[in-house]
Write an enzyme that holds these catalytic residues in place. Structure first.
Site, PDB file in Angstrom:
ATOM      1  N   GLY A 278      52.730  57.144  62.330  1.00 19.42           N
ATOM      2  CA  GLY A 278      52.986  57.419  63.792  1.00 19.42           C
ATOM      3  C   GLY A 278      52.280  58.598  64.319  1.00 19.42           C
ATOM      4  N   CYS A 279      52.824  59.248  65.535  1.00 15.14           N
ATOM      5  CA  CYS A 279      52.175  60.342  66.018  1.00 15.14           C
ATOM      6  C   CYS A 279      51.969  61.629  64.939  1.00 15.14           C
ATOM      7  CB  CYS A 279      53.101  60.650  67.296  1.00 15.14           C
ATOM      8  SG  CYS A 279      52.665  62.368  68.277  1.00 15.14           S
TER       9      CYS A 279
END
Length: 289
Positions: free
Chosen positions: A83-84
Site C-alpha cells: 500500500g502507501c
C-alpha cells in the site's frame, strides 16, 4: 503468523514477473533503463538528481548521528509493497537490523515511473539490512503481520507485492506465501514478482513521515550534509519507525544514544510512538528478528 480472515474474496491483479504467484502474468515489456532500476544495485541516486554526488558537510566539525557512523556496510536488500509506501517505510525501518529504507516503485513494466505517472507499478520500499543481525524470513514475518486480507486495493499502485532480489529470497518468499494461503486463501492476491526491479522515488517522497515533524528533522539535518544524506541516514530510518508507531517507545532508552537526538526530539518520537502504535500488529514480527 497472525492474520485475520477477510469477509469477502479479493481479486488478484496482474503484473510482470519471471516467476509469479497469485495471478496470471502478463506479457513482458521493455526493461526500465534508468540506473536506479537495476536489480541488487544499492540506491545511490534519486530521480531528482540522477548523477549528483553527495555534498560534503558545510561544517567540517559536523558529526553524523552515532548509528550512521557505525552502520554496517555488508548489507542485503529486500523489496516489498503493502500500500502507501510512507507507512510501510516506517514499519520496516523500525526493525532491528534494518540499516536504511528507500521508497519507490516496483512490479510493473512501464519505464521511468514517477509518483504521478506510475503506470502499472506499485508503491514499494527497498529495505537494506544487515544479514548478520536480521534474516529475510523475519522481513517476511513483518510483511505478513502487516498484510490485511480484508482490503482490496482500489488501484494498482497499492497492490501488495514481494519482490525477491535473489534465488534464496525467492524460495523463502514462495514458502511464506504458501503458508499464508494455507491459513487464508485470500492471501493469494499477494504477488511475487521475480524480476527484482526497483526504482527510487524522488527525494521529496523519502522519509515523508519524518519530515512532518520539524524538530526531529531539524535535529538530524544539523548533523547531515544535505537532503540526500537525510534520506539515506540510518538514524532517520529508525526515527521514522518511531514516528509511524512501529517501534515501542520503551526502546528509546536503548536507542537514544545511537540516534544522537536532543531531548525535545526524543520526546516527539516517544509521543508519536505512543499515539500511533498498534502493538499487536507488529510485536510478533519484532520478536522473530
Amino acid at each position: 503468523m497472525n492474520r485475520r480472515r477477510p469477509s469477502a474474496p479479493a481479486s488478484p491483479l496482474g503484473g510482470r514477473s519471471a516467476f509469479f504467484v497469485g495471478a496470471t502474468p502478463r506479457s513482458s515489456g521493455p526493461e526500465p533503463t534508468r540506473p536506479d532500476c537495476a536489480i541488487n544495485v544499492p540506491v545511490r541516486t534519486f530521480d531528482e538528481h540522477p548523477a549528483a554526488p553527495m555534498a560534503p558537510p558545510t561544517d567540517a566539525a559536523m558529526q553524523p548521528p552515532p548509528m550512521d557512523q557505525t552502520a554496517p556496510t555488508d548489507l542485503e536488500a529486500a523489496v516489498v509493497a503493502l500500500g502507501c509506501f510512507w507507512n510501510v517505510e516506517a514499519a520496516f525501518g523500525a526493525l532491528d537490523g534494518v540499516v536504511r529504507t528507500t521508497v519507490g516503485y516496483a512490479g510493473g513494466q512501464a519505464p521511468d515511473p514517477a509518483y504521478a505517472t506510475l503506470g502499472d507499478h506499485a508503491e514499494a520500499v527497498r529495505v537494506e539490512y544487515a544479514p548478520a543481525r536480521l534474516r529475510y524470513t523475519a522481513l517476511l514475518d513483518r510483511f505478513w503481520s502487516l498484510f490485511d486480507p480484508t482490503l482490496t486495493p482500489a488501484k494498482r499502485r497499492y497492490q501488495p507485492l514481494l519482490v525477491p532480489q535473489n534465488a534464496e529470497q525467492a524460495e523463502q518468499a514462495r514458502a511464506a506465501w504458501a503458508d499464508a494461503v494455507a491459513q487464508d486463501e485470500r492471501a493469494e492476491r499477494v504477488e511475487i514478482v521475480g524480476d527484482g526491479n526497483f526504482c527510487a522515488a524522488a527525494l521529496r517522497h523519502q522519509k515523508h513521515l519524518l519530515r512532518r515533524h520539524d524538530d526531529v528533522t531539524a535535529a538530524l539535518q544539523a548533523r547531515l550534509p544535505d537532503a540526500r544524506a537525510l534520506a539515506r541516514s540510518p538514524a532517520a530510518t529508525l526515527a521514522t519507525g518511531y514516528l509511524g508507531g512501529h517501534r515501542h517507545p520503551s526502546r528509546l532508552a536503548d536507542d537514544q544514544d545511537r540516534l544522537g537526538l536532543p531531548a525535545d526530539a526524543l520526546s516527539t518520537l516517544r509521543a508519536a510512538a505512543r499515539r500511533h502504535g498498534s502493538w499487536n500488529a507488529f510485536v510478533q514480527a519484532g520478536r522473530s528478528t
